[in-house]
Design a protein around this motif. Structure first.
Motif, mmCIF file in Angstrom:
data_model
loop_
_atom_site.group_PDB
_atom_site.id
_atom_site.type_symbol
_atom_site.label_atom_id
_atom_site.label_comp_id
_atom_site.label_asym_id
_atom_site.label_seq_id
_atom_site.Cartn_x
_atom_site.Cartn_y
_atom_site.Cartn_z
ATOM 1 N N ARG A 108 -75.567 27.935 103.908
ATOM 2 C CA ARG A 108 -75.964 28.611 102.677
ATOM 3 C C ARG A 108 -77.302 28.071 102.205
ATOM 4 O O ARG A 108 -77.683 26.934 102.506
ATOM 5 N N GLN A 109 -77.982 28.928 101.467
ATOM 6 C CA GLN A 109 -79.269 28.531 100.918
ATOM 7 C C GLN A 109 -79.387 29.079 99.509
ATOM 8 O O GLN A 109 -79.356 30.297 99.302
ATOM 9 N N ALA A 110 -79.503 28.171 98.570
ATOM 10 C CA ALA A 110 -79.694 28.541 97.172
ATOM 11 C C ALA A 110 -81.196 28.621 96.882
ATOM 12 O O ALA A 110 -81.994 27.996 97.587
ATOM 13 N N PRO A 111 -81.585 29.373 95.871
ATOM 14 C CA PRO A 111 -83.009 29.487 95.540
ATOM 15 C C PRO A 111 -83.649 28.128 95.322
ATOM 16 O O PRO A 111 -83.122 27.295 94.587
ATOM 17 N N GLY A 112 -84.762 27.888 96.010
ATOM 18 C CA GLY A 112 -85.489 26.637 95.845
ATOM 19 C C GLY A 112 -84.902 25.457 96.577
ATOM 20 O O GLY A 112 -85.397 24.331 96.439
ATOM 21 N N LYS A 113 -83.850 25.687 97.352
ATOM 22 C CA LYS A 113 -83.210 24.587 98.079
ATOM 23 C C LYS A 113 -83.231 24.846 99.570
ATOM 24 O O LYS A 113 -83.446 25.973 100.028
ATOM 25 N N ASP A 159 -72.189 26.339 91.362
ATOM 26 C CA ASP A 159 -72.994 25.646 92.370
ATOM 27 C C ASP A 159 -72.860 26.252 93.764
ATOM 28 O O ASP A 159 -73.649 25.932 94.654
ATOM 29 N N ASP A 160 -71.871 27.111 93.959
ATOM 30 C CA ASP A 160 -71.713 27.786 95.248
ATOM 31 C C ASP A 160 -72.625 28.998 95.377
ATOM 32 O O ASP A 160 -72.682 29.618 96.440
ATOM 33 N N THR A 161 -73.327 29.348 94.311
ATOM 34 C CA THR A 161 -74.235 30.490 94.349
ATOM 35 C C THR A 161 -75.332 30.258 95.375
ATOM 36 O O THR A 161 -76.048 29.261 95.339
ATOM 37 N N ALA A 162 -75.431 31.186 96.334
ATOM 38 C CA ALA A 162 -76.392 31.051 97.430
ATOM 39 C C ALA A 162 -76.298 32.279 98.323
ATOM 40 O O ALA A 162 -75.369 33.081 98.199
ATOM 41 N N ARG A 163 -77.238 32.388 99.222
ATOM 42 C CA ARG A 163 -77.097 33.355 100.318
ATOM 43 C C ARG A 163 -76.413 32.624 101.450
ATOM 44 O O ARG A 163 -76.839 31.534 101.846
ATOM 45 N N TYR A 164 -75.354 33.229 101.955
ATOM 46 C CA TYR A 164 -74.547 32.627 103.009
ATOM 47 C C TYR A 164 -74.862 33.286 104.343
ATOM 48 O O TYR A 164 -74.872 34.522 104.452
ATOM 49 N N TYR A 165 -75.101 32.444 105.328
ATOM 50 C CA TYR A 165 -75.466 32.909 106.660
ATOM 51 C C TYR A 165 -74.436 32.433 107.680
ATOM 52 O O TYR A 165 -73.962 31.291 107.600
#
Length: 122
Positions: free
Chosen positions: A38-43, A89-95
């Motif tokens: 996963r990738q969250a904005p700015g991380k 905190d789990d908010t992200a794009r999941y790949y």
């Protein structure tokens, strides 16, 4: 060339559940490893979980342990990530990704999907 398509993301409230799917086509998954990142904005992109397609053994990041479950359906060539007790905190794009090394390193995976967005509101 393996093609991966994720689905199942969405907007949910804290405490809710989601099941992400990763449909694979164009190649064999025998002896492969399917990972979820996963990738969250700015991380940076971070490891979430992985499963060995043939052996079935799994690995989880500390943040996922006890809340997320990775699984696969070999007949459908589809992997899943069941996510319970979701937090903001789990908010992200999941790949999802596929490789042939048992690793948490994103750089060692060979094929990637486009991702599915998960947003958890408080």
């Amino acid at each position: 060339q393996m093609h991966l398509v994720e689905s199942g993301g969405g907007l949910v409230q804290a405490g809710d559940s989601l099941r992400l799917s990763c449909a694979a086509s164009g190649g064999t998954l025998r002896r492969s490893v399917m990972g979820w990142f996963r990738q969250a904005p700015g991380k940076e992109r971070e490891f979430v979980a992985s499963i060995h397609w043939t052996g079935g053994f799994t690995d989880y990041a500390d943040s996922a342990m006890g809340r997320f479950t990775i699984s696969r359906d070999s007949a459908e060539n589809t992997g899943y990530l069941q996510m319970n007790s979701l937090k903001p905190d789990d908010t992200a794009r999941y790949y999802c990704a596929v490789g042939w090394k048992w690793t948490r390193s994103a750089g060692e995976y060979d094929f990637w999907g486009q991702g599915t967005l998960v947003t958890v509101s408080s």
